[in-house]
Structures are given as C-alpha cells and as structure tokens.
Scaffold this motif. Sequence first.
Motif, PDB file in Angstrom:
ATOM      1  N   PRO A  87      11.175   5.198   1.506  1.00 51.06           N
ATOM      2  CA  PRO A  87      12.009   4.634   0.438  1.00 51.06           C
ATOM      3  C   PRO A  87      11.279   4.667  -0.904  1.00 51.06           C
ATOM      4  N   ALA A  88      12.037   4.856  -1.988  1.00 48.80           N
ATOM      5  CA  ALA A  88      11.439   4.960  -3.319  1.00 48.80           C
ATOM      6  C   ALA A  88      10.597   3.736  -3.660  1.00 48.80           C
ATOM      7  N   SER A  89      11.073   2.542  -3.301  1.00 55.88           N
ATOM      8  CA  SER A  89      10.311   1.337  -3.644  1.00 55.88           C
ATOM      9  C   SER A  89       8.973   1.315  -2.909  1.00 55.88           C
ATOM     10  N   ALA A  90       8.948   1.773  -1.660  1.00 56.34           N
ATOM     11  CA  ALA A  90       7.689   1.821  -0.912  1.00 56.34           C
ATOM     12  C   ALA A  90       6.729   2.829  -1.539  1.00 56.34           C
ATOM     13  N   ALA A 157       3.120  -6.784  -1.918  1.00 59.86           N
ATOM     14  CA  ALA A 157       3.308  -6.777  -0.466  1.00 59.86           C
ATOM     15  C   ALA A 157       4.386  -7.782  -0.064  1.00 59.86           C
ATOM     16  N   ARG A 158       4.298  -8.982  -0.627  1.00 56.83           N
ATOM     17  CA  ARG A 158       5.270 -10.026  -0.294  1.00 56.83           C
ATOM     18  C   ARG A 158       6.683  -9.613  -0.688  1.00 56.83           C
ATOM     19  N   LEU A 159       6.848  -9.099  -1.896  1.00 54.31           N
ATOM     20  CA  LEU A 159       8.170  -8.697  -2.375  1.00 54.31           C
ATOM     21  C   LEU A 159       8.761  -7.563  -1.549  1.00 54.31           C
ATOM     22  N   ALA A 160       7.914  -6.697  -1.022  1.00 52.58           N
ATOM     23  CA  ALA A 160       8.384  -5.556  -0.230  1.00 52.58           C
ATOM     24  C   ALA A 160       8.516  -5.892   1.253  1.00 52.58           C
ATOM     25  N   GLY A 161       8.208  -7.139   1.632  1.00 52.08           N
ATOM     26  CA  GLY A 161       8.285  -7.515   3.041  1.00 52.08           C
ATOM     27  C   GLY A 161       7.118  -7.001   3.855  1.00 52.08           C
TER      28      GLY A 161
END
Length: 183
Positions: A87-90, A157-161
């Motif tokens: 995914p782009a966010s990752a 890390a927290r925001l992305a789970g």
Amino acid sequence: LAGLILQLEAADSHLASGRSDRTQDILQQAMARARAALADARRAIGDLREDSTPDDLSEAVRKEVNHFTTATGILCALDLAPPATIPASACEHALRAVSEGLSNVARHAQARQAWVRVAGEDGALEIVVRDDGRGFDTAAVNGTSGHYGILGLRERARLAGGTLEVASAPGAGTTLRLRLPLH
C-alpha cells in the motif's frame, strides 16, 4: 540550537578575556552548525510539503542508502526483498523509517557500518535499520524530550497499525525494526 547557544556563550567569554583568535574559531564552528541546522529545518519542511510516496520502494530505498553512504562514508549493506504489492501509505512510512534510521546512524552512532533490510514477512512489511556503532541506553531516552526522530517513528508505526522496536545498548550498536501491516 542549544549547542549554538553554548558555543556563542563560550565565544562571548573568550572575547571578554581578549582571546580573539579562539573566539573566531568558535564563531566559525557556530556558523557551520547554524547552516546545518537551517538545512535540516528546510529539509524537514520540504518533507512535510511534498508527496513523498515512492513509486518503487526498492529504488527509493536504494537511493536513500546511496545518499547516506556518499554523505557519510559509512558502508551500508542493503537487503531488499519487499512483497510484490505494498500500500502507498506503507511505502511512505517505510521510506521515512529508512531515512530517519540512517540519519540517526550518521548523527549519533559513530558506526563503521550500517545495514538496511526491507522485506515482506507474515503479512507485514518489515524495515530494519541496524548499525555497529556506540549504541545507547534505550531506557534512558524513552519518554524524554529531544529524541524526536524515534518519537516520530513510533507515531508513524502507531498510526499505520504497526510496531516499532528499538534495541540498543552502550557499545552494542542499535537496531530499529518497523513492522507495518500490508492489509
């Protein structure tokens, strides 16, 4: 900025004592530090403004590692085995983790070598940045101000789970391990 203030106070003291040549040396160092701080601030602002999602994570990480090695002279081994679909966010979080990790190596580690690994494992994207530098006591920096790079990575890390692990000890180098879910 705290370092600049100390240098300017030292320069002031030397100037008051009539040691103008030592004052000049300290002022030259302070100017260089101020220029570096300004460049860092401009880079940080630019990073916030631009869309930094890489089209090809492997190529972006490779460029980051090459830039690090060229700028610091520190050898950096690279292990790229990312999953086919990310995914782009990752991708953005992964690249920022590599960038911040290598920046910390350059600033603090006094390392001879660094290692970067990007891989897909168990439904997650794993990013590892490791060095053979001086290390630090992780308990001493947890929750203290001034460690914004690690704090920022924890927040990412927290925001992305995902999760961020920082393993280090004085004299034993440091390992940053970021795991981001791929779903």
